[in-house]
Structure formats: C-alpha cells, structure tokens
Enzyme design. Structure first.
Site, mmCIF file in Angstrom:
data_model
loop_
_atom_site.group_PDB
_atom_site.id
_atom_site.type_symbol
_atom_site.label_atom_id
_atom_site.label_comp_id
_atom_site.label_asym_id
_atom_site.label_seq_id
_atom_site.Cartn_x
_atom_site.Cartn_y
_atom_site.Cartn_z
ATOM 1 N N GLY A 15 -9.192 -7.530 2.385
ATOM 2 C CA GLY A 15 -9.710 -7.324 1.034
ATOM 3 C C GLY A 15 -10.236 -5.931 0.744
ATOM 4 N N ASN A 17 -8.645 -3.534 -0.761
ATOM 5 C CA ASN A 17 -8.273 -3.219 -2.149
ATOM 6 C C ASN A 17 -9.145 -3.985 -3.135
ATOM 7 O OD1 ASN A 17 -5.934 -1.360 -1.987
ATOM 8 N ND2 ASN A 17 -5.068 -3.012 -0.767
ATOM 9 N N HIS A 106 1.936 -14.986 0.035
ATOM 10 C CA HIS A 106 2.570 -16.248 -0.339
ATOM 11 C C HIS A 106 3.517 -15.934 -1.489
ATOM 12 C CE1 HIS A 106 3.031 -20.516 -1.299
ATOM 13 N NE2 HIS A 106 2.830 -20.191 -2.566
ATOM 14 N N HIS A 127 2.337 -3.790 -4.043
ATOM 15 C CA HIS A 127 3.319 -3.866 -2.951
ATOM 16 C C HIS A 127 3.461 -2.487 -2.310
ATOM 17 C CE1 HIS A 127 6.526 -5.351 -0.512
ATOM 18 N NE2 HIS A 127 7.379 -4.465 -0.993
ATOM 19 N N GLU A 198 -3.167 3.174 -1.497
ATOM 20 C CA GLU A 198 -3.253 1.905 -2.230
ATOM 21 C C GLU A 198 -4.523 1.817 -3.059
ATOM 22 O OE1 GLU A 198 -0.831 -1.387 0.466
ATOM 23 O OE2 GLU A 198 -2.968 -1.082 0.809
#
Length: 218
Positions: A15, A17, A106, A127, A198
């Site tokens: 976590g 990000n 997922h 991504h 990111e």
C-alpha cells in the site's frame, strides 16, 4: 463548492501508493474523500495504513467462493463471478464515484464491471508498464528481463481506465522510465525506481480524474 469525490481504493499488498494518496488527501492536494480501502488479502499492510488514517477497511477474499465450487475450470470461473458480483455490491453500498485499483491482484470480470458502469462509477488502475506492453502480472520483472535480453530500452507506468481486457483500458497518464545505458541495474534497484515513479504518477493521474469527475458534476 462541490463536495469532494467519494473514492474507494482496492489493494492487495504493502500500500505505498495508497499512502501517497492518503498523504496528499490530508494535505488538501487531492479533492477526494476515501470512503473505504478494500483488500483481497488479509495481511495486506495497506489495510493498516488505512486504519491509521481512520479510513474504513474491508477484507474480501476469493477462497470462500472457491470452496463452494469444484476445482474445475468451470468451478473456478463460477467462484470468480460470484466473488466479483459480491465485490461490486460491497463497493456500491458506500456510493463511491470513483474506484482506484492500486496493486489489486485480481482480474475484474464483467460481473464486477457492469454493475459499477450502470451506477456511473469510474474505475481506474495503476499498471507498471507502457500501454500494450506486459499486461497482467509481474510486469516489472518481465520488463527487466526484456531489457537484459536487449529487446527494449524503456518501460513505464500508467494510470488507465479499467475494462474487461486486462490492462487494456484507455490510458489516462503515462510516464516513461528509460533503462540506464551502460549500467547493469539489478531487478531490486530497478523495482525501487519504478515504485518511486509510481507514487508521483498515481497522484497526478488520480488528480486528473478527480478534476474530470468534478467538472461533470457542475
């Protein structure tokens, strides 16, 4: 002044990000209220980050659904579809306007996407690859291997809309990450560089989408 956009964040891991988003919301740099952080892994540290920031959390795992079906391809598919339908129901109960997938491991099926589309909830994903390259899992490792083999000289990260084809939704923000010529950068060092890129990309990309959603409300 329109109210902040209600957002749900989906995670599976550390976590970092998510933490960048939490920090920027706290500093008033992102016009959003984080209504919930949901994880499909019980031990995801991101859940702890959310609790520390007083954000409601939820753990929703596929295993329970798999146990209710035979371990055949059809059974696994049925379990995934039931899981996704329930995931959609759980998320919609909070009435979010935006769902942000930050390392959510997922693949989301139409059973999840269609109810959210009907409710006009935007879904975006981070991504760690350039559009059309290294879709799916282990994108950082696959990009690094391709560079070692001399097939690419850059990779990147992107924020994109989520559709049923994995990592193929319209890119919202793309940041290129060149491999460093003449340097034998190992995977760990490269991963660190990708994650640092990111954090900034997430904040900028989420910020762009929040502005779009606010404009639509006016």
């Amino acid at each position: 002044m329109p109210s902040p956009i209600r957002a749900t964040v989906l995670i599976s891991g550390n976590g970092s990000n998510l933490q960048a988003v939490i920090d920027n919301v706290a500093e008033g740099k992102l016009d959003t209220t984080l209504v919930r952080v949901l994880s499909n892994r019980k031990d995801a540290f991101g859940l702890e980050r959310a609790r520390k920031a007083n954000i409601p959390t939820l753990y929703h795992n596929l295993v329970k659904y798999k146990k209710q079906h035979p371990a055949t391809p059809e059974g696994v598919q049925a379990a995934r579809e039931e899981y996704d339908a329930e995931l959609a129901r759980l998320i919609l109960a909070d009435s979010p306007e935006l769902v942000v997938c930050l390392g959510f491991m997922h693949i989301l099926s139409p059973q999840f996407l269609e109810p959210l589309e009907k409710a006009h909830v935007r879904i975006i994903n981070l991504h760690p690859a350039l559009p059309g390259q290294f879709n799916g899992v282990n994108a950082i490792e696959r990009a690094h291997a391709a560079w070692i083999e001399g097939r690419i000289d850059k990779t990147g990260v992107m924020i994109h809309d989520v559709i049923s084809e994995v990592d193929m939704g319209k890119p919202i923000l793309v940041k290129e990450i060149p491999f460093q010529k003449g340097r034998d950068e190992d995977l760990e060092a490269f991963e660190t560089r990708v994650h640092e890129t990111e954090w900034g990309t997430v904040i900028e990309g989420v910020g762009m989408v929040l502005k779009e959603l606010q404009a639509q409300k006016q």
